[in-house]
Design an enzyme around this catalytic site. Sequence first.
Site, PDB file in Angstrom:
ATOM      1  N   ASP A 123       4.954  -7.370  -2.155  1.00 59.92           N
ATOM      2  CA  ASP A 123       4.948  -6.203  -2.140  1.00 59.92           C
ATOM      3  C   ASP A 123       5.169  -5.170  -3.744  1.00 59.92           C
ATOM      4  O   ASP A 123       4.575  -4.880  -3.663  1.00 59.92           O
ATOM      5  CB  ASP A 123       6.081  -5.460  -0.579  1.00 59.92           C
ATOM      6  CG  ASP A 123       5.643  -4.237  -0.958  1.00 59.92           C
ATOM      7  OD1 ASP A 123       6.226  -2.986  -1.621  1.00 59.92           O
ATOM      8  OD2 ASP A 123       4.807  -3.644   0.296  1.00 59.92           O
ATOM      9  N   TRP A 129       2.490  -1.430   1.574  1.00 54.11           N
ATOM     10  CA  TRP A 129       1.483  -2.281   0.891  1.00 54.11           C
ATOM     11  C   TRP A 129       1.471  -3.958   2.333  1.00 54.11           C
ATOM     12  O   TRP A 129       0.622  -3.921   2.893  1.00 54.11           O
ATOM     13  CB  TRP A 129       1.157  -3.043  -0.118  1.00 54.11           C
ATOM     14  CG  TRP A 129       1.258  -2.060  -1.273  1.00 54.11           C
ATOM     15  CD1 TRP A 129       2.326  -1.957  -2.156  1.00 54.11           C
ATOM     16  CD2 TRP A 129       0.058  -1.325  -1.390  1.00 54.11           C
ATOM     17  NE1 TRP A 129       1.884  -0.794  -2.927  1.00 54.11           N
ATOM     18  CE2 TRP A 129       0.699  -0.383  -2.474  1.00 54.11           C
ATOM     19  CE3 TRP A 129      -0.618  -0.350  -0.338  1.00 54.11           C
ATOM     20  CZ2 TRP A 129       0.099   0.815  -2.783  1.00 54.11           C
ATOM     21  CZ3 TRP A 129      -1.491   0.345  -0.940  1.00 54.11           C
ATOM     22  CH2 TRP A 129      -1.668   1.243  -1.913  1.00 54.11           C
ATOM     23  N   ASP A 130       3.257  -4.058   2.249  1.00 52.08           N
ATOM     24  CA  ASP A 130       3.378  -5.062   3.545  1.00 52.08           C
ATOM     25  C   ASP A 130       3.011  -4.487   4.789  1.00 52.08           C
ATOM     26  O   ASP A 130       2.080  -5.039   5.795  1.00 52.08           O
ATOM     27  CB  ASP A 130       4.819  -5.838   3.277  1.00 52.08           C
ATOM     28  CG  ASP A 130       5.392  -6.637   2.206  1.00 52.08           C
ATOM     29  OD1 ASP A 130       4.727  -7.872   2.469  1.00 52.08           O
ATOM     30  OD2 ASP A 130       6.502  -6.707   2.205  1.00 52.08           O
ATOM     31  N   LEU A 131       3.099  -3.305   5.045  1.00 49.55           N
ATOM     32  CA  LEU A 131       3.447  -2.879   6.534  1.00 49.55           C
ATOM     33  C   LEU A 131       1.905  -2.516   6.919  1.00 49.55           C
ATOM     34  O   LEU A 131       1.494  -2.800   7.734  1.00 49.55           O
ATOM     35  CB  LEU A 131       4.161  -1.452   6.247  1.00 49.55           C
ATOM     36  CG  LEU A 131       5.376  -1.554   6.091  1.00 49.55           C
ATOM     37  CD1 LEU A 131       6.373  -0.572   6.265  1.00 49.55           C
ATOM     38  CD2 LEU A 131       5.918  -1.982   7.489  1.00 49.55           C
ATOM     39  N   GLY A 181       0.361  -5.791   7.202  1.00 47.83           N
ATOM     40  CA  GLY A 181       0.169  -5.865   8.309  1.00 47.83           C
ATOM     41  C   GLY A 181      -0.679  -5.065   9.675  1.00 47.83           C
ATOM     42  O   GLY A 181      -1.042  -6.302  10.673  1.00 47.83           O
TER      43      GLY A 181
END
Lengths: 408, 408
Positions: B133, B162-164, B167
Amino acid sequence: MAILSGLRITECAAFIAGPFATMSLAELGASVIRIDPVEGGLDYHRWPVTAAGRSLYWAGLNKGKKSVSIDIKRPEGRELAQAIITAPGPEAGLFFTNFPAQGWLDFEGLKKRRHDLIMVNIVGNRDGSTALDYTVNCAVGFPLVTGVPGDAAPVNHVLPAWDLLCGMTAATGLLAAERHRRLHGEGQLLRIALSDVALAIVGDLGFISEVQINGSARERHGNHIYGAFGHDFDTKDGRKLMVAAVSVGQWKALCKGTGIMEAIRALEQGSGSDFTREADRFAAREAIVALLQPWFAARTLAEAAALLDAERVCWGPYQSFEQLVHEDPRCSLANALFAEIEHPGIGKTLTPGSPIEFSGTDEVPQLVGPVLGQHTDEVLLEVLKLSSSEIGILHDRRIIAGAQSAIL
Amino acid sequence: MAILSGLRITECAAFIAGPFATMSLAELGASVIRIDPVEGGLDYHRWPVTAAGRSLYWAGLNKGKKSVSIDIKRPEGRELAQAIITAPGPEAGLFFTNFPAQGWLDFEGLKKRRHDLIMVNIVGNRDGSTALDYTVNCAVGFPLVTGVPGDAAPVNHVLPAWDLLCGMTAATGLLAAERHRRLHGEGQLLRIALSDVALAIVGDLGFISEVQINGSARERHGNHIYGAFGHDFDTKDGRKLMVAAVSVGQWKALCKGTGIMEAIRALEQGSGSDFTREADRFAAREAIVALLQPWFAARTLAEAAALLDAERVCWGPYQSFEQLVHEDPRCSLANALFAEIEHPGIGKTLTPGSPIEFSGTDEVPQLVGPVLGQHTDEVLLEVLKLSSSEIGILHDRRIIAGAQSAIL
């Protein structure tokens, strides 16, 4: 065939969460009908806009949708919109809205027209009160821990992260509900509050338990990566980059790539630390930054990049939006995510599709946003099976409108 | 019955994107098996941690999962993991990983064990190189437009947005692929690059076309809402709040609630502006802030709140994480999103469930994270149908491990 080919979704929504959700599904092959007032929805002029006043934001968040213009202030217009929302077909009857689910958009009322309707209603707060990304973000803690340590002023995020996350949560919920309907024949109402999306994530990431269990709260750490090692550095040629060493592998690569292994060993011995432990790296973060700074200051970005990449260090350059567009090969036709596409009334621009690559189904080509009202007649003809003369009468009575490329 | 009841997903992943995606599906009723090395995955000690060293982050992102501990460095361990990933059952054969899809995790190899396997592989960049991220965010422009105008230093976000988003995109992709498999009997590999998720969104929001079509790029606007009106204000009692007037309705509510209607009219006439146009509000943002500041400075947060709420102004208080937890009723048991739950080895804390409310299916009660290895025996017994003596031998040979509450 694209993975969601056949699925048909209707949308009465504006701004980000709803439009982004349905566009993400259109990019997987779903057919999405966006119904707007004749003059355009609340987001029709949202900035950024072109010199001629066309919204790049609207064009970007409504790609691939069919645009239907209806005067939904009049009963006949509402009747038409309800008929589209609840039109028959095993793959239809999926409805997204971020308007209040009352009056003509009341779920129970719509359900009388189609018993297995799936309706997704995005709201601000669970109690139905208004909230936007900006008024949720301020409340959930992040602006007060963003930016330079020691500062007191809140720093808002620029990326509307909560809106986007709410949208993708809604998209996931819609597919879950469609699966359930396929298996059991039942539709339902899904309700998602923007603030609940944020609160759930704040809890998931440990910020709530940090306060309740540890009796402390996250502080401002600037550009340090919390609980591990990572920071920004300046290069000889005035560029900046971000380095991350979250895992032991990344840490060892960083030490090797920058040749600070021996200095790090001395630092570890002097402080009784073990930098293979992320907590120890975080505790010594300022000292580690000080060790690394001269290495970056002595190299250009390109020189540093070559050495870091050779050791597979995890890093990235800071880039302005211009630098991203002009210099990063990931943001170019070299990346299959993008195609260069002409958008009517706007011009040619690099256009992304879905970020998901599917090995077993066709990818949807990058899509273009509609002209407002472009598909009014087509949808009334194909979905509602109205005749040309019926559609003509609705035009004459100004209950519907067609393509309005000239209207800004 | 919960909406995804019956679905079974296996995961070999760490950190945020994968674990968050599968947990979001567990919160909708899916059964999720997380396979980890015996000593825990890369994220097992990720901060924040309790005084005793237990990761609140890990606990928060793995709620409701079954934890299976396997020595995946040894061939027998890999064989076991592959058997779980590809176990039979019409609702199983769904696999999430953010490890490289090669060697024992090669899709073609796994497919030989189950022809209709659906595998979701989250990678850093599309070319397979590493990215986190932090190293994606720096490259896509936002840190250079976050924070006080005039500053040059990049400001990283604290929320790993960005990670979330990666996901939730992956979760949506998984359900799309599961739908396709149900209809056509085919599995497939889904590949999602973290940087592509960011790049697609940068494009969707108009940042790329702003550079390419308008020849300009977004600047730093501090806490102003770009292209409309919104800003932070200080109250008499030293609190801060954020006010948003994106739509005309919100703008009129704000003017009415704060009684600046006449001053605004004078400002409009003096400058030839029409503040029902968002562009005009944005152009005059500093003057509007100056008009509003005295109103907020003369009132406490509570006084301002009462007057703003009476007119349904869109606003929110800035809150630290402590204030959020201690003062906001949305972050309490008054919100059905939360339950107060005892997490083994950690303690009692307010725990969120899924932010989606379903009218037609049961909601999953708020879930607790597993103890590492807690479900090893159960999964080998139920999914792989191993006998107790076979499981005992695997324990003796240290190929698997059970609950390790003592291991930190």
